[in-house]
Design a protein around this motif. Structure first.
Motif, PDB file in Angstrom:
ATOM      1  N   ARG A 430       0.833  -1.204   0.000  1.00 52.21           N
ATOM      2  CA  ARG A 430       0.000   0.000   0.000  1.00 52.21           C
ATOM      3  C   ARG A 430       0.870   1.258   0.000  1.00 52.21           C
ATOM      4  N   ALA A 431       1.896   1.253   0.842  1.00 50.06           N
ATOM      5  CA  ALA A 431       2.782   2.419   0.914  1.00 50.06           C
ATOM      6  C   ALA A 431       3.588   2.582  -0.371  1.00 50.06           C
ATOM      7  N   LEU A 432       4.013   1.471  -0.941  1.00 51.59           N
ATOM      8  CA  LEU A 432       4.806   1.511  -2.165  1.00 51.59           C
ATOM      9  C   LEU A 432       3.989   2.077  -3.332  1.00 51.59           C
ATOM     10  N   CYS A 433       2.765   1.610  -3.463  1.00 51.80           N
ATOM     11  CA  CYS A 433       1.915   2.070  -4.576  1.00 51.80           C
ATOM     12  C   CYS A 433       1.627   3.568  -4.472  1.00 51.80           C
ATOM     13  N   ASP A 434       1.550   4.089  -3.232  1.00 50.64           N
ATOM     14  CA  ASP A 434       1.356   5.520  -3.047  1.00 50.64           C
ATOM     15  C   ASP A 434       2.626   6.308  -3.369  1.00 50.64           C
ATOM     16  N   PHE A 435       3.779   5.654  -3.232  1.00 52.10           N
ATOM     17  CA  PHE A 435       5.072   6.348  -3.354  1.00 52.10           C
ATOM     18  C   PHE A 435       5.585   6.414  -4.790  1.00 52.10           C
ATOM     19  N   VAL A 436       5.413   5.325  -5.567  1.00 57.63           N
ATOM     20  CA  VAL A 436       6.028   5.264  -6.896  1.00 57.63           C
ATOM     21  C   VAL A 436       5.367   6.247  -7.858  1.00 57.63           C
ATOM     22  N   LYS A 437       6.148   6.674  -8.849  1.00 55.33           N
ATOM     23  CA  LYS A 437       5.627   7.567  -9.875  1.00 55.33           C
ATOM     24  C   LYS A 437       6.313   7.282 -11.202  1.00 55.33           C
ATOM     25  N   THR A 438       5.782   7.840 -12.262  1.00 54.53           N
ATOM     26  CA  THR A 438       6.326   7.642 -13.600  1.00 54.53           C
ATOM     27  C   THR A 438       7.818   7.989 -13.636  1.00 54.53           C
ATOM     28  N   GLY A 439       8.598   7.105 -14.276  1.00 54.81           N
ATOM     29  CA  GLY A 439      10.032   7.309 -14.396  1.00 54.81           C
ATOM     30  C   GLY A 439      10.848   6.568 -13.362  1.00 54.81           C
ATOM     31  N   ASP A 440      10.174   6.006 -12.330  1.00 50.73           N
ATOM     32  CA  ASP A 440      10.892   5.251 -11.294  1.00 50.73           C
ATOM     33  C   ASP A 440      11.327   3.886 -11.812  1.00 50.73           C
ATOM     34  N   THR A 441      12.396   3.357 -11.204  1.00 47.35           N
ATOM     35  CA  THR A 441      12.802   1.962 -11.412  1.00 47.35           C
ATOM     36  C   THR A 441      12.725   1.257 -10.064  1.00 47.35           C
ATOM     37  N   VAL A 442      12.009   0.143 -10.024  1.00 45.35           N
ATOM     38  CA  VAL A 442      11.769  -0.578  -8.771  1.00 45.35           C
ATOM     39  C   VAL A 442      12.340  -1.990  -8.862  1.00 45.35           C
TER      40      VAL A 442
END
Length: 466
Positions: A430-442
């Motif tokens: 839940r926290a991760l989905c709120d944090f990531v944004k376009t251009g990120d690499t996970v």
């Protein structure tokens, strides 16, 4: 399957045949343990598992066209023919050993602590430029998976590339007895399965059990940069073939195949100049990380032993593809996900962090527990945490009781990294989905039991739906 008549199978298994005598001369089409995969004229091998007993599916496999079944007790239904054996699992191993011995095919056996599957894929890609190759599917590398792969070998196949994975002493001996490799590749000796193997010397002893079952003129292909393997200059009286980075090791040992001029290409791959004797070629390896240079070198060693040209080897390396859960690069809704969640140990975890550090944009690591590390498990998680120092990773999300040690240590050694630890995978997601944004690499990585494939699925689905 050539030479695999019901009569022969009965003899090899030491079983008792029950059914129409005229069927005894018929050959099976294949052999499976999953009733859902049964095809016409297959042999069904019912395995008793912790939750399911394969014997309960015997009536269904005959309806699907199975020629016969093994069984440990007489079926309640009137289903024939069947072969009564003491243990279906033991009988399957005997059959695999017999079938392998009956085939005029070269077998490449691959083991090691890290990189078995990636090296298997690389070797298969290279050899496929010249030969018809059968390779282990996915991670079927244990005492159930390996015989099933052997049973898939057919007359058109010229080389089989078999992965062999273990977790205890004696297991490699049993696997290699079935595989009978002509070329045995060992990628490295690392910190894996220490609950049973205790330390790296134990891992070395377990992995090298394979040498006892090399064919008479068999060759060992070894990572010459591994401090444990580099001392095996002779295997069964024949010189080992070493590969590594640079021509001469720190100890002065020469490698027959080596790499120079290594150039990272970000998360898209790595370029290297590969040397084979007096020949050399530059190649772009389409998988990120210097560790994949080692996989390519192992493939070149095997290709050289089996007569491939440098052009064929270069083409094969350039064509290799990752598989799910193994440094698999995924793009979804402007997000790049490095799916490396099939398994984890300290060596592979640090290598994955190195790959992530080469990405552009924000770099996010999602890490969980590493299993089967024995009494030093907390220390080894802390070692991975120390590896964050200087890597410029923007954020680290962790879950798992052992990964908490990793998170605490990473926060101490990399103060610029936003570190978060969560009690459950669901809270992390839940926290991760709120944090990531376009251009990120996970990067998503943990041992398989952590179920991190669900994180990969959710990340990609959420981005597609966005």
């Amino acid at each position: 399957m050539k030479n695999m008549t019901l009569e022969t199978i009965t003899k090899v298994c030491g079983g008792v045949y029950v059914g129409d005598p005229t069927f005894k001369t018929r050959e099976i089409g294949g052999a499976v343990i999953d009733s859902r995969l049964v095809e016409k004229d297959d042999l069904f091998i019912p395995i008793r598992g912790a939750r399911v007993d394969g014997h309960t599916f015997i009536p269904a496999v005959f309806e699907k066209g199975a020629l016969a079944t093994l069984c440990e007790s007489r079926p309640e239904c009137f289903c024939t023919p069947y072969i009564l054996v003491d243990s279906c699992e033991a009988a399957m191993k005997k059959l695999a050993e017999y079938y392998r011995a009956s085939l005029g095919i070269k077998v490449v056996g691959i083991t090691g602590s890290v990189g078995k599957t990636s090296t298997k894929e690389m070797i298969a890609a290279v050899l496929s430029q010249k030969y018809k190759v059968l390779k282990t599917e996915g991670n079927r590398n244990n005492e159930l998976g390996l015989p099933l792969t052997v049973f898939k070998i057919r007359q058109e196949h010229e080389v089989a590339v078999l992965e062999m994975g273990i977790s205890e002493f004696g297991e490699m001996d049993r696997l290699a007895q079935m595989a009978r490799p002509d070329i045995c590749v060992i990628t490295n000796i690392g910190l894996c399965h220490l609950e049973n193997l205790q330390d790296r010397d134990g891992v070395l002893r377990a992995k090298t059990e394979s040498f006892a079952h090399l064919s008479e003129d068999g060759i060992a292909v070894l990572n010459g940069d591994d401090d444990k393997l580099c001392h095996y200059t002779q295997v069964n009286g024949r010189p080992a073939v070493f590969y590594g980075i640079e021509r001469v090791s720190k100890e002065g040992a020469k490698r027959e195949v080596y790499a120079t001029d290594i150039e990272p290409l970000g998360i898209l791959g790595v370029r290297a100049n590969i040397h084979i004797g007096e020949e050399n070629f530059f190649v772009d390896i389409p998988i990120a990380g210097e560790h994949n240079v080692y996989n390519a070198l192992a493939a070149v060693c095997v290709g050289r032993q089996l007569g491939l040209s440098t052009e064929e080897m270069k083409r094969g390396i350039a064509s290799v593809q990752t598989i799910g859960g193994r440094s698999n690069l995924m793009q979804s809704g402007g997000l790049t996900v490095i799916d490396d969640c099939y398994n984890a140990n300290p060596v592979s975890m640090k290598a994955a962090i190195d790959v992530l550090s080469q990405a552009s944009g924000r770099k996010i690591a999602v890490l969980g527990d590493m299993g089967e590390l024995g009494k030093e498990e907390r220390t080894l998680h802390a070692v991975v945490g120390e590896h964050f120092a200087g890597k410029e990773i923007d954020a680290l999300f962790c879950t798992g009781s052992l990964a908490r040690e990793l998170a605490v240590t990473a926060e101490r050694h990399s103060p610029k990294t936003k570190v978060s630890w969560f009690a459950t995978r669901e809270e992390l997601l839940r926290a991760l989905c709120d944090f990531v944004k376009t251009g990120d690499t996970v990067l998503v990585k943990a041992s398989h039991f952590m179920g991190f494939s669900e994180i990969v699925k959710s990340l990609c689905k959420d981005r597609r739906d966005a």
